[in-house]
Design a protein around this motif. Structure first.
Motif, short mmCIF file in Angstrom:
data_model
loop_
_atom_site.label_atom_id
_atom_site.label_comp_id
_atom_site.label_asym_id
_atom_site.label_seq_id
_atom_site.Cartn_x
_atom_site.Cartn_y
_atom_site.Cartn_z
N ALA A 380 0.79 -1.26 0.51
CA ALA A 380 0.19 -0.30 -0.03
C ALA A 380 1.11 1.00 0.31
O ALA A 380 1.98 1.74 0.76
CB ALA A 380 -1.06 0.04 1.15
N ALA A 415 -3.67 -1.47 -1.51
CA ALA A 415 -3.98 0.33 -1.64
C ALA A 415 -3.20 1.34 -2.03
O ALA A 415 -1.98 1.05 -2.83
CB ALA A 415 -4.52 0.23 -0.74
N TYR A 451 -7.63 4.48 -0.24
CA TYR A 451 -6.37 4.76 0.55
C TYR A 451 -6.08 6.19 1.14
O TYR A 451 -6.04 7.14 0.78
CB TYR A 451 -5.45 4.47 -0.14
CG TYR A 451 -3.94 3.94 1.12
CD1 TYR A 451 -4.59 3.00 1.67
CD2 TYR A 451 -2.99 4.11 1.08
CE1 TYR A 451 -3.35 2.94 2.73
CE2 TYR A 451 -1.38 4.32 2.16
CZ TYR A 451 -1.78 3.22 2.91
OH TYR A 451 -0.78 2.92 3.00
N LYS A 455 -7.43 3.76 5.87
CA LYS A 455 -7.39 2.23 6.03
C LYS A 455 -5.17 1.95 6.25
O LYS A 455 -5.87 0.67 6.17
CB LYS A 455 -7.45 2.85 4.75
CG LYS A 455 -9.01 2.85 4.58
CD LYS A 455 -9.53 2.69 3.09
CE LYS A 455 -10.98 2.84 3.08
NZ LYS A 455 -12.00 2.86 2.19
N ALA A 456 -5.16 3.03 6.00
CA ALA A 456 -3.35 2.84 6.16
C ALA A 456 -2.77 2.20 7.65
O ALA A 456 -2.06 0.84 7.98
CB ALA A 456 -2.61 3.83 5.90
#
Length: 724
Positions: A380, A415, A451, A455-456
């Motif tokens: 991500a 992501a 993202y 979400k990270a």
């Protein structure tokens, strides 16, 4: 409002997903930086821009293409209270910046974090035209007129805002070159007080520091000279200099380069990892080819992450139980983390499983078909081509075998956003969506939409392996892997950025990222290494279960990762480094240059002008190398003898040295001493060889003359050198 301290300028700040005025790593780093400063009670004021529409909301359509939505930022929803900056009478503080000849007005919002206040400028002010009200709507507009307007607002407007607030920083820190116009404004302010341009430049430079994050030339903001004339033409005379002298601060390759301006107006420049420091020296060497790469004055402070922001709640409770009670404010003390080794494997694994389960649930990942614990690999970050999101897809059949093993299932989670103008980046997202729909990858390759920090956090806390595969050496530092590490997630990364410093052979996995075989060969070798690691090491180790179905060896590796990486790669350590190595010296230097009505700044400005005006007269006329020469400098050693013409420059204002390669990518230097004056301005210098085998240096040695001063911040501040 506090005086002194540090003013920290950045085009973006990532404090929390509820205040989406950041796009990626630079903003998250800036947010973590000011949070750590607040934790450590460091007097710091942040200056940025309030983007009314924030960074875009990402939607991925049926065909896999990224779509952008730009809703207004909801200030009411922000975790951090955002308030309007007002004067003593309760009126909003409004500052004015002349942009391309017209007045543009800006108000300021502010966020308080303990000892730190972050101010955010906005042009959404009634007095502005409709188009000017929209100037601060979005981050990093592709339109050059909007971009230069934002950078003038950040640098010039930010400096004016601090003046309006009565804040007088000791140190001005430019986080990337977007804010470099602040140097123009500070020189203009001093010029208005009657200070000459050269003196003002030295006073500004003494108290300014610059952090660069971009290892590639294309990543630095560049504007045409015509554009600078159009937007800042009114500024030249106000700074007390002519057009050419002002433009010289940023002129490079026929254009105006913001990084060049930042370097020209700073006393200290740093990259964000040791390797990035080396890459930056190589990059700047193109600007000053007469100075060896090893001598280019660039330092490095390796990035870290803010533990309080990125640590999973369950892991925090575990650390509270097993580490000393005040560990959270002593995160940079290596000894404190040794206790992690004593945490029972069952407890650590239980907390990791919990974080994994929360991630799966909150991100809506359909992984139930694989039982309780498939190995999950996360990738991500911003979708830029150099980050090579598709490297793991280099051999689809081989990857399908790795992911599709019924006994040892593996899932990939991707992501990230691509910049709205980055079509190749968007195509990477489309290709991953396409691959995720193939039967052999269905349910095993997932892409998470939109993202952002929320979400990270779930990803860095919940995956098992954090994958990072940039083209070496194009990742300046990278910090997402550091966030994963403090949560016990293991890194598998190219040895680039911070990982080349952090990897110890026992705390994760490394991909060499060899750089000498061309890009296709590098891709082939790196993908082969990645597949081999997955097949032979990562997957078998994860599925090797010991007592109570726990992968004991994997958990031991998690502990090694936490113990070896967390105390080093956190922002408390990073900001302490900035304070000790950069802020304190710059504070002292700035005060010294301003003292006694700018006495030192005035002297240095005049000295540099004299040196620049007369440097063309400096010549190395003759160099001799004598073996086993018994000179007045040293007995029976190889000696250098050089005749140097200095013209009107005083011999004590230069350093003369022999310089050569050491045969190991380094250089040696041997100082030559003045032994004789032949005539006015003409001197003989002698010195002896270093303790290096003669065949190494003899073929590659030269004599160099550089201007020196005890008032310089570094030996090559003037970027001048004359060679034999």
């Amino acid at each position: 409002m506090p005086n002194g301290g540090v003013a920290y300028f950045s085009a973006e700040f990532g404090l929390d997903e509820s205040l989406p005025i950041y796009s990626g790593g630079l903003g998250i780093l800036a947010g973590d930086h000011i949070k750590a400063a607040a934790d450590l009670n460091i007097p710091l004021t942040g200056v940025g821009i309030f983007y009314k529409k924030g960074y875009f909301q990402q939607q991925i359509n049926e065909n896999g293409w990224q779509q952008q939505r730009y809703p207004d930022v909801n200030l009411e929803a922000s975790v951090y209270p955002v308030q309007l900056a007002k004067d003593a009478e309760g009126r909003p503080i409004i500052i004015e910046v002349t942009i391309a000849g017209r007045p543009v007005y800006a108000k300021a919002w502010y966020v308080s974090l303990g000892s730190v206040t972050l101010y955010l400028l906005s042009t959404d002010v009634e007095a502005n035209s409709e188009s000017d009200r929209q100037l601060t709507d979005n981050l990093y507009p592709s339109n050059q007129d909007a971009r230069i307007s934002q950078e003038m607002l950040l640098g010039i407007g930010g400096a004016r805002l601090l003046a309006a607030l009565g804040i007088k920083p000791d140190v001005w820190h430019m986080n990337e070159g977007h804010s470099a116009f602040l140097a123009f404004e500070r020189i203009r302010m001093l010029s208005a007080e009657g200070v000459s341009f050269e003196t003002a430049l030295e006073a500004v430079k003494a108290s300014t520091v610059f952090t660069t994050h971009t290892p590639v030339p294309a990543g630095h903001d560049v504007f045409s000279i015509e554009m600078i004339d159009r937007y800042l033409g009114d500024y030249y005379w106000q700074m007390g200099a002519d057009r050419d002298r002002v433009l010289a601060l940023g002129q490079l390759d026929g254009a105006f380069n913001m990084t060049r301006l930042a370097v020209s107006s700073s006393s200290k420049v740093n990259g964000v990892s040791k390797l990035h420091g080396e890459v930056t020296r190589e990059l700047f060497h193109r600007w000053m080819p007469h100075i060896p790469i090893q001598d280019i004055p660039v330092d490095s402070v390796t990035n870290g992450v803010h533990i309080g922001t990125w640590l999973a709640d369950g892991m925090k409770k575990l650390y509270d139980q097993h580490l000393v009670s005040d560990w959270a404010i002593r995160t940079q003390e290596v000894d404190i983390w040794a206790s992690v080794r004593e945490i029972p494997a069952t407890e650590l694994w239980k907390e990791h499983k919990k974080a994994k389960s929360e991630m799966v649930q909150e991100l809506g990942l359909p992984l139930t078909a694989f039982g309780e614990e498939p190995l999950i690999i996360g990738f991500a970050r911003r979708f830029a081509t150099y980050k090579r999101a598709l490297l793991i897809f280099s051999d689809l059949d081989r990857l399908a075998r790795i992911l599709g093993d019924a006994q040892r299932p593996v899932c990939l989670i991707f992501a990230g956003k691509a910049h709205p103008a980055d079509e190749p980046g968007k195509d990477l997202i489309r290709r991953i969506v396409e691959l995720s729909r193939e039967d052999r990858f269905k349910g095993r390759v997932h892409i998470v939409e939109n993202y952002a920090m929320d979400k990270a956090k779930k990803l860095v806390q919940g995956v098992d392996v954090w994958l990072n595969t940039p083209v070496k050496p194009m990742e300046a530092s990278g910090t997402s892997g550091q966030k994963a590490a403090l949560n016990g997630v293991l890194n598998c990364s190219v040895l680039d950025g911070w990982w080349v410093e952090g990897y110890n052979g026992r705390n994760g996995w490394a991909i060499d990222g060899v750089t000498d075989g061309g890009s296709d060969e590098q891709t082939r070798q790196d993908s082969e290494t990645l597949y081999r690691l997955l097949e032979d090491e990562i997957v078998p180790l994860y599925y090797k279960r010991g007592e109570r179905a726990i992968p004991t060896e994997w958990v031991n590796m998690m502990k090694e990762s936490i113990v070896s990486l967390t105390p080093v790669y956190n922002t408390h350590r990073m900001v302490t480094d900035y304070w000790n190595r950069i802020y304190v010296p710059a504070t002292e230097r700035g005060k010294r240059f301003r003292a006694d009505n700018f006495e030192v700044a005035s002297r240095v400005g005049a000295y540099k002008r004299f040196i620049r005006d007369n440097w063309s007269a400096v010549h190395v006329n003759k160099v001799e190398i004598l073996d086993n020469h018994s000179s007045r400098i040293g007995l029976n050693k190889t000696a250098f003898i050089a005749k140097i013409d200095l013209g009107p420059i005083w011999h004590k204002d230069v350093r003369v040295e022999a310089v050569g390669s050491d045969g190991r990518r380094g250089i040696w230097r041997a100082k030559l001493e003045l032994v004789q004056q032949l005539s006015k301005g003409l001197y003989v210098y002698e010195g002896v060889s270093p303790e290096i085998p003669i065949d190494v240096w003899r073929s590659n040695v030269n004599v160099r003359v550089t201007p020196i001063s005890p008032d310089f911040a570094n030996d090559f501040e003037m970027e001048l050198a004359t060679w034999g």
